[in-house]
Scaffold this motif. Structure first.
Motif, mmCIF file in Angstrom:
data_model
loop_
_atom_site.group_PDB
_atom_site.id
_atom_site.type_symbol
_atom_site.label_atom_id
_atom_site.label_comp_id
_atom_site.label_asym_id
_atom_site.label_seq_id
_atom_site.Cartn_x
_atom_site.Cartn_y
_atom_site.Cartn_z
ATOM 1 N N MET A 1 20.098 3.761 2.134
ATOM 2 C CA MET A 1 21.518 3.441 2.311
ATOM 3 C C MET A 1 21.804 2.071 1.727
ATOM 4 N N VAL A 2 22.963 1.921 1.128
ATOM 5 C CA VAL A 2 23.367 0.651 0.552
ATOM 6 C C VAL A 2 24.346 -0.019 1.505
ATOM 7 N N PRO A 3 23.954 -1.081 2.250
ATOM 8 C CA PRO A 3 24.835 -1.708 3.227
ATOM 9 C C PRO A 3 26.143 -2.152 2.583
ATOM 10 N N GLY A 4 27.234 -1.858 3.300
ATOM 11 C CA GLY A 4 28.536 -2.293 2.816
ATOM 12 C C GLY A 4 29.114 -1.444 1.694
ATOM 13 N N ARG A 5 28.337 -0.524 1.161
ATOM 14 C CA ARG A 5 28.827 0.290 0.039
ATOM 15 C C ARG A 5 29.089 1.737 0.435
ATOM 16 N N MET A 116 22.473 13.367 -10.115
ATOM 17 C CA MET A 116 21.082 13.744 -10.378
ATOM 18 C C MET A 116 20.937 15.233 -10.087
ATOM 19 N N ASP A 117 19.821 15.808 -10.523
ATOM 20 C CA ASP A 117 19.520 17.201 -10.218
ATOM 21 C C ASP A 117 18.226 17.248 -9.409
ATOM 22 N N PRO A 118 18.326 17.495 -8.081
ATOM 23 C CA PRO A 118 17.128 17.492 -7.245
ATOM 24 C C PRO A 118 16.446 18.852 -7.126
ATOM 25 N N THR A 119 16.783 19.811 -7.983
ATOM 26 C CA THR A 119 16.203 21.147 -7.896
ATOM 27 C C THR A 119 14.678 21.092 -7.810
ATOM 28 N N GLY A 120 14.121 21.827 -6.843
ATOM 29 C CA GLY A 120 12.675 21.896 -6.670
ATOM 30 C C GLY A 120 12.100 20.818 -5.769
ATOM 31 N N ARG A 121 12.897 19.860 -5.373
ATOM 32 C CA ARG A 121 12.401 18.756 -4.543
ATOM 33 C C ARG A 121 12.786 18.966 -3.085
ATOM 34 N N PHE A 122 11.970 18.399 -2.199
ATOM 35 C CA PHE A 122 12.292 18.436 -0.778
ATOM 36 C C PHE A 122 13.370 17.413 -0.469
ATOM 37 N N PHE A 123 14.254 17.798 0.456
ATOM 38 C CA PHE A 123 15.338 16.889 0.804
ATOM 39 C C PHE A 123 14.800 15.573 1.365
ATOM 40 N N ASP A 124 13.716 15.629 2.149
ATOM 41 C CA ASP A 124 13.190 14.386 2.729
ATOM 42 C C ASP A 124 12.459 13.525 1.700
ATOM 43 N N ASP A 125 12.258 14.051 0.496
ATOM 44 C CA ASP A 125 11.677 13.245 -0.583
ATOM 45 C C ASP A 125 12.735 12.478 -1.369
ATOM 46 N N VAL A 126 13.992 12.927 -1.258
ATOM 47 C CA VAL A 126 15.021 12.316 -2.092
ATOM 48 C C VAL A 126 16.127 11.622 -1.302
ATOM 49 N N ALA A 127 16.217 11.873 0.014
ATOM 50 C CA ALA A 127 17.295 11.290 0.816
ATOM 51 C C ALA A 127 16.727 10.452 1.949
ATOM 52 N N THR A 128 17.461 9.451 2.369
ATOM 53 C CA THR A 128 16.999 8.530 3.403
ATOM 54 C C THR A 128 18.137 8.168 4.358
ATOM 55 N N GLY A 129 17.774 7.466 5.422
ATOM 56 C CA GLY A 129 18.735 6.817 6.301
ATOM 57 C C GLY A 129 19.688 7.767 7.010
ATOM 58 N N THR A 130 20.883 7.275 7.295
ATOM 59 C CA THR A 130 21.857 8.048 8.044
ATOM 60 C C THR A 130 22.337 9.264 7.258
ATOM 61 N N MET A 196 27.078 8.331 -5.675
ATOM 62 C CA MET A 196 26.256 8.882 -4.608
ATOM 63 C C MET A 196 24.780 8.871 -4.997
ATOM 64 N N ARG A 197 24.524 8.680 -6.282
ATOM 65 C CA ARG A 197 23.149 8.552 -6.765
ATOM 66 C C ARG A 197 22.382 7.481 -6.023
ATOM 67 N N LYS A 198 23.073 6.494 -5.509
ATOM 68 C CA LYS A 198 22.430 5.395 -4.792
ATOM 69 C C LYS A 198 21.782 5.855 -3.486
ATOM 70 N N LEU A 199 22.183 7.029 -2.987
ATOM 71 C CA LEU A 199 21.650 7.536 -1.726
ATOM 72 C C LEU A 199 20.342 8.268 -1.902
ATOM 73 N N PHE A 200 19.944 8.513 -3.147
ATOM 74 C CA PHE A 200 18.751 9.302 -3.418
ATOM 75 C C PHE A 200 17.647 8.444 -4.012
ATOM 76 N N ARG A 201 16.404 8.806 -3.654
ATOM 77 C CA ARG A 201 15.258 8.175 -4.285
ATOM 78 C C ARG A 201 15.065 8.750 -5.691
ATOM 79 N N GLU A 202 14.356 7.986 -6.513
ATOM 80 C CA GLU A 202 13.986 8.484 -7.847
ATOM 81 C C GLU A 202 12.966 9.614 -7.706
#
Length: 202
Positions: A1-5, A116-130, A196-202
């Motif tokens: 998560m990006v604080p304030g953004r 981004m295109d997260p096809t094939g990836r687990f959600f917990d590998d690409v998303a974090t926080g709230t 929204m790309r900022k919410l995902f890991r590389e």
């Protein structure tokens, strides 16, 4: 998560049927009883969804049930829903402790929104926080209740915008949901969607 953004807020929510979706699933019931209740509940939910595309998606899902609790992935024919396809995300339910969710298919409008295109990836590998917590809670509510879920949500990046999300369970055995089909529609411009790309890991 990006604080304030970024801030994620659910300000309207509806599920088909009355169920404590966070803690239990509906008890199995005969197709007749379940279908009668579901017909009434689908009509009620459709009346609350103000987006025609999502109403169409809900009615399409309902038409494919054929007396079952929910349709299977094989019942969903892309050629029958061409306008909805770019907004669809299919999430595989991967059993385990905890249950995990993997992106099986991500529509082009959604990848544009994500940046981004997260096809094939687990959600917990690409998303974090709230953001991760809120989406997984919604997945679990749909999976455990075996019923559709609609959310109207607010995002701030930092400009306020709205998006609408419909979650629909799919099952190969009509007992456990093995795919959560999500349809996303938003009113954000390209700049906000890509941020929204900022919410995902590389």
């Amino acid at each position: 998560m990006v604080p304030g953004r970024w801030r994620f807020a659910v300000y309207d929510r509806a599920m088909v049927g009355a169920v404590d979706s966070g803690t239990q699933r509906l008890a199995p019931s005969g197709p007749g009883r379940y279908s009668a209740n579901m017909n009434d509940d689908i009509d009620s939910l459709s009346a609350r969804i103000e987006i025609p595309m999502l109403v169409h998606a809900l009615e399409y899902w309902h038409s494919k049930r054929n007396g079952r609790r929910m349709p299977s992935r094989r019942d969903i024919q892309p050629t029958e829903i061409p306008r909805i396809l770019p907004h669809i995300v299919l999430n595989d339910v991967v059993p385990g402790t905890p249950v995990r969710y993997r992106y099986r298919l991500v529509g082009t409008r959604v990848t544009d929104y994500y940046g981004m295109d997260p096809t094939g990836r687990f959600f917990d590998d690409v998303a974090t926080g709230t953001f991760y917590d809120a989406v997984v809670d919604a997945f679990e509510a749909c999976r455990l209740s075996l019923r559709p879920r609609f959310d109207r949500l607010e995002g701030i990046w930092p400009t306020v915008h709205t998006y609408w999300r419909l979650m629909l369970p799919l099952s190969d055995d009509d007992v456990d949901a093995n795919i959560i089909m999500v349809i996303l529609v938003n009113n954000a411009d390209r700049r906000l969607r890509n941020s929204m790309r900022k919410l995902f890991r590389e």
